[in-house]
Design a protein around this motif. Sequence first.
Motif, short mmCIF file in Angstrom:
data_model
loop_
_atom_site.label_atom_id
_atom_site.label_comp_id
_atom_site.label_asym_id
_atom_site.label_seq_id
_atom_site.Cartn_x
_atom_site.Cartn_y
_atom_site.Cartn_z
N PRO A 1 0.78 -1.24 0.00
CA PRO A 1 0.00 0.00 0.00
C PRO A 1 0.81 1.28 0.00
CG PRO A 1 -1.04 -1.61 1.43
CD PRO A 1 0.30 -2.19 1.03
N GLN A 2 2.08 1.24 0.44
CA GLN A 2 2.87 2.48 0.38
C GLN A 2 3.11 2.95 -1.04
OE1 GLN A 2 4.34 -0.47 1.06
NE2 GLN A 2 6.32 -0.61 0.00
N ARG A 3 2.89 2.07 -2.02
CA ARG A 3 3.09 2.43 -3.42
C ARG A 3 1.90 3.16 -4.03
NH1 ARG A 3 5.72 -3.19 -4.30
NH2 ARG A 3 7.87 -2.66 -3.81
N TRP A 4 0.77 3.13 -3.32
CA TRP A 4 -0.48 3.66 -3.88
C TRP A 4 -0.82 4.96 -3.18
CZ3 TRP A 4 -3.37 0.64 -7.52
CH2 TRP A 4 -2.79 -0.61 -7.80
N ASN A 5 -0.73 6.08 -3.92
CA ASN A 5 -0.93 7.40 -3.33
C ASN A 5 -1.73 8.30 -4.26
OD1 ASN A 5 0.81 7.68 -0.73
ND2 ASN A 5 2.18 6.64 -2.17
N ASP A 6 -2.64 9.08 -3.67
CA ASP A 6 -3.31 10.14 -4.41
C ASP A 6 -2.54 11.45 -4.31
OD1 ASP A 6 -5.32 8.57 -5.34
OD2 ASP A 6 -6.84 9.27 -3.93
N ASN A 7 -1.73 11.57 -3.25
CA ASN A 7 -0.89 12.76 -3.09
C ASN A 7 0.23 12.73 -4.13
OD1 ASN A 7 1.64 14.14 -1.99
ND2 ASN A 7 0.09 14.85 -0.53
N LEU A 8 0.27 13.75 -4.98
CA LEU A 8 1.20 13.74 -6.12
C LEU A 8 2.66 13.71 -5.67
CD1 LEU A 8 1.11 13.69 -9.18
CD2 LEU A 8 1.22 16.20 -9.19
N TYR A 9 2.97 14.38 -4.56
CA TYR A 9 4.36 14.36 -4.07
C TYR A 9 4.78 12.94 -3.72
CZ TYR A 9 8.24 14.66 -0.79
OH TYR A 9 9.42 14.43 -0.13
N TYR A 10 3.97 12.26 -2.90
CA TYR A 10 4.32 10.90 -2.49
C TYR A 10 4.28 9.93 -3.68
CZ TYR A 10 4.11 12.37 2.37
OH TYR A 10 4.36 13.01 3.56
N TRP A 11 3.35 10.17 -4.61
CA TRP A 11 3.27 9.33 -5.80
C TRP A 11 4.55 9.43 -6.61
CZ3 TRP A 11 3.43 9.59 -11.11
CH2 TRP A 11 2.85 8.53 -11.82
N CYS A 12 5.02 10.65 -6.83
CA CYS A 12 6.26 10.86 -7.61
C CYS A 12 7.48 10.34 -6.86
CB CYS A 12 6.43 12.34 -7.93
SG CYS A 12 5.22 12.99 -9.11
N ARG A 13 7.50 10.54 -5.55
CA ARG A 13 8.64 10.05 -4.76
C ARG A 13 8.74 8.53 -4.82
NH1 ARG A 13 9.07 10.53 1.77
NH2 ARG A 13 7.52 8.87 1.57
N GLU A 14 7.60 7.86 -4.70
CA GLU A 14 7.60 6.40 -4.77
C GLU A 14 8.02 5.91 -6.14
OE1 GLU A 14 7.31 2.45 -3.66
OE2 GLU A 14 7.32 4.24 -2.39
N LEU A 15 7.55 6.59 -7.18
CA LEU A 15 7.94 6.24 -8.55
C LEU A 15 9.45 6.34 -8.72
CD1 LEU A 15 7.37 5.60 -11.53
CD2 LEU A 15 6.98 8.05 -11.88
N LEU A 16 10.04 7.43 -8.24
CA LEU A 16 11.49 7.63 -8.37
C LEU A 16 12.26 6.59 -7.57
CD1 LEU A 16 13.93 9.29 -9.32
CD2 LEU A 16 13.60 10.77 -7.32
N LEU A 17 11.87 6.37 -6.32
CA LEU A 17 12.58 5.41 -5.47
C LEU A 17 12.47 4.00 -6.03
CD1 LEU A 17 11.56 6.68 -1.90
CD2 LEU A 17 13.80 6.85 -2.97
N GLN A 18 11.29 3.63 -6.50
CA GLN A 18 11.12 2.28 -7.00
C GLN A 18 11.87 2.06 -8.31
OE1 GLN A 18 9.37 -0.13 -5.06
NE2 GLN A 18 10.71 -1.30 -6.42
N THR A 19 11.95 3.09 -9.13
CA THR A 19 12.72 2.98 -10.37
C THR A 19 14.18 2.69 -10.08
OG1 THR A 19 11.21 4.49 -11.52
CG2 THR A 19 13.40 4.18 -12.48
N VAL A 20 14.73 3.39 -9.08
CA VAL A 20 16.13 3.17 -8.69
C VAL A 20 16.29 1.76 -8.11
CG1 VAL A 20 17.97 3.89 -7.13
CG2 VAL A 20 16.58 5.62 -8.30
N LYS A 21 15.36 1.36 -7.23
CA LYS A 21 15.43 0.02 -6.63
C LYS A 21 15.37 -1.06 -7.70
CE LYS A 21 13.17 1.19 -2.24
NZ LYS A 21 11.93 0.96 -1.43
N ASN A 22 14.50 -0.88 -8.68
CA ASN A 22 14.37 -1.88 -9.74
C ASN A 22 15.67 -2.04 -10.51
OD1 ASN A 22 11.72 -2.33 -9.03
ND2 ASN A 22 10.85 -1.13 -10.71
N LEU A 23 16.33 -0.93 -10.78
CA LEU A 23 17.61 -1.00 -11.51
C LEU A 23 18.66 -1.74 -10.69
CD1 LEU A 23 17.74 2.61 -13.01
CD2 LEU A 23 17.45 0.47 -14.28
N VAL A 24 18.71 -1.44 -9.39
CA VAL A 24 19.68 -2.10 -8.52
C VAL A 24 19.41 -3.60 -8.45
CG1 VAL A 24 20.50 -2.31 -6.14
CG2 VAL A 24 20.14 -0.04 -7.14
#
Length: 255
Positions: A225-248
């Motif tokens: 559930p931490q990945r699912w956000n209506d707040n645009l700031y948290y939504w973008c932050r999760e997208l960025l963090l997960q993109t980096v994690k996926n690459l690693v």
Amino acid sequence: MAVPGMDFSLIAYQQLLHALIKAEYRFQTFAEFLQHPLPRCIILRHDVDLMPANSLRFAHLQHQLGIQGVYYFRAVPESWDESIIRTIAALGHEIGYHYECLTTCRGNMAAGIIDFERNLTALRALASVQTICMHGSPLSPYDSKDLWKVYDYKSYGILGEPYFDVNFNQVFYLTDTGRRWDGDQVSVRDKVKSGFALRFHSTDEIIRAVGNKELPDRIMFTFHPQRWNDNLYYWCRELLLQTVKNLVKKYYYVR
């Protein structure tokens, strides 16, 4: 506020639930499924890795729709919120233990089972716990499922663990690991052997498949559930963090 059409938002999550309800699926907790599996059902599994308040929002949305899921809490401050655990249980949802004992205890089996017993007892002081589920700990060299090569979780009154007690040739598995529904290439441990050839990338694709009656009769969804956000700031932050994690994970851990 979420932008209409934005995936991994609460709006997208609600649209998925409404589609499943309209398709006349019934919903079971994992414990219910293990005891009396329905021929056509959905198991909504939630791994509460971080931001437990997001899981509480999920729990309220489901309660309003008259459906239940299972919520697995880690024994770490980022997940373990006693007030939220009690509230989710009071809403009629199942509470489970999201164990990571071999990571916590650096592979020590004897210390790991003591850690498991202590945390399970503490969680049971807050709510009934009948099932457990491994937390993947992708950056750890230890797989906490290995604990059960030595010990037996059923001796603790546990009905089941998804990675051991579900036949995924008969139950279609969908997980948002990697913040995508086809994240097997970037998943270290959240993988199952499936007899289904279906593959989806976005939540919209799943919703369309539900409407077209293309999905199997039994499905387990895993949400973080931490990945699912209506707040645009948290939504973008999760997208960025997960993109980096996926690459690693893809280049250093996934084999």
